[in-house]
Design an enzyme around this catalytic site. Structure first.
Site, PDB file in Angstrom:
ATOM      1  N   LYS A   1       0.844  -1.205   0.000  1.00 22.64           N
ATOM      2  CA  LYS A   1       0.000   0.000   0.000  1.00 22.64           C
ATOM      3  C   LYS A   1       0.876   1.251   0.000  1.00 22.64           C
ATOM      4  CE  LYS A   1      -3.951  -2.193   2.153  1.00 22.64           C
ATOM      5  NZ  LYS A   1      -4.536  -2.713   3.390  1.00 22.64           N
TER       6      LYS A   1
ATOM      7  N   GLN B   1      -5.032  -1.373   9.551  1.00 23.72           N
ATOM      8  CA  GLN B   1      -4.936  -2.716   8.974  1.00 23.72           C
ATOM      9  C   GLN B   1      -5.569  -3.742   9.918  1.00 23.72           C
ATOM     10  OE1 GLN B   1      -3.540  -3.491   5.822  1.00 23.72           O
ATOM     11  NE2 GLN B   1      -4.438  -5.496   6.236  1.00 23.72           N
TER      12      GLN B   1
ATOM     13  N   ASP C   1     -11.419   2.972   3.878  1.00 28.77           N
ATOM     14  CA  ASP C   1     -11.811   1.556   3.781  1.00 28.77           C
ATOM     15  C   ASP C   1     -13.326   1.425   3.635  1.00 28.77           C
ATOM     16  OD1 ASP C   1     -10.006  -0.489   3.631  1.00 28.77           O
ATOM     17  OD2 ASP C   1      -9.578  -0.566   5.776  1.00 28.77           O
TER      18      ASP C   1
END
Ligand code: NDP
Length: 301
Positions: free
Chosen positions: A55, A99, A122
């Site tokens: 990422k 995460q 997200d």
């Protein structure tokens, strides 16, 4: 019948990142704005470390700013919440990703709910989920967003098509359903209690498999000519590659499905690469919305 078209997610994602890089350059030149993405990793889960590294690399490659925060596995929940609060207030950070999975002593939902919905790239915050289901502008979970982009690119107008989604998770199945309803598909969501799953799947013009069971969807579950999106990532033994070797397969038995479907995503190289690209799409959108700027078109398109 001829073999299905293979939907090349790797190439699609590479094109998307190139387009994002051009759009980021416009943002910088015309508005002095550089989108910033902060990624928070707690602990040293090897798979999560790889995701976070990828990422960060791709964030920098498209010309965004990347902020990495690696915390010890013992980090108290209060410290993580305090970091999120700091990032919520940081004007250089437009997107925040924590995460998952988090260590057991941390309440993941509490942490996700502490992220400013405007920075929730997200798309897991209840506000964004509600906005998505209400048909409003929302930050949409990255994996289903990637699936939806590939479907529209492959099929054009999705209106009126029968879509069957196998899996009802909050990160894939449910938001996928919301996106396809928005595209005017007729949507069926299946799960472990669905009766006669093969028969339901055979009705699908669009079949999305997000189950987490290696090659569960067989070729004879697929309507001839259907478009198949395989979200599953399953590692299985591959003795043909040598002792102790493994390989990745999807939730769809690819070799069978490719004989029947009209188009299909492979595993690996299908949905997977699109997920990070869509995280960057969301970061650019979030940055523009936070600054009241219209999202720039791609000058290279
Ligand atoms: P979850 O485990 O959260 O959900 C799985 C879903 O599949 C559940 O709704 C479950 O039903 C359903 N299911 C399980 N067994 C069956 C069965 N025998 N028949 C019908 N339905 C069944 O998984 P995720 O949604 O998080 O992930 C799904 C897959 O996608 C995984 O392989 C994961 O690795 C992959 N993935 C890939 C991503 C990418 O970037 N490509 C990103 C995210 C996930 P029930 O609700 O009844 O238990």
């Amino acid at each position: 019948m001829s073999e299905a078209k293979i939907i090349d997610g790797k190439a699609f994602a590479a094109n998307l990142r190139e387009s994002l890089a051009r759009r980021a350059a416009v943002l910088k030149n015309e508005h002095g704005l550089t989108p910033g993405l902060a990624v928070v990793l707690v602990g040293e889960d090897p798979a999560s470390q790889v995701y976070v590294r990828n990422k960060a690399k791709q964030t920098v490659e498209v010309g965004f700013q990347s902020f990495e925060h690696k915390l010890d596995v013992e980090t108290p929940e209060a410290d993580l919440l305090a970091l999120v609060e700091t990032l919520n207030k940081d004007d250089a950070v437009h997107g925040i990703l924590v995460q998952l999975p988090l260590p057991d002593h941390i309440d993941s939902q509490k942490v996700l709910d502490s992220i400013d919905p405007a920075k929730d790239v997200d798309g897991f915050h209840a506000i964004n989920i509600g906005r998505l289901w209400s048909g409003m502008d929302a930050l949409v979970p990255c994996t289903p967003l990637g699936c939806s982009l590939m479907l529209k690119d492959t099929l054009g107008d999705l209106s009126g098509l029968n879509a069957v989604i196998v899996g009802r998770s909050n990160i894939v199945g449910k938001p996928m359903a919301a996106l396809l309803i928005k595209e005017s598909c007729t949507v069926t969501i299946c799960h472990s209690r669905t009766k006669d799953l093969p028969a339901v799947c055979r009705e699908a013009d669009i079949l999305v498999a997000a189950v987490g069971r290696a090659e569960m969807v067989r070729g004879d579950w697929i309507k001839p000519g259907a478009t198949v999106i395989d979200v599953g990532i399953n590692r299985i033994d591959a003795p043909e590659k040598g002792e102790g070797k493994t390989r990745l397969v999807g939730d769809v038995a690819f070799d069978e499905a490719v004989q029947v479907a009209g188009a299909i995503t492979p595993v690996p190289g299908g949905v997977g690469p699109m997920t990070i690209a869509c995280l960057l799409v969301n970061t650019l959108s979030a940055a523009c919305r936070q600054h009241g700027i219209e999202e720039p078109a791609d000058p290279g398109a």
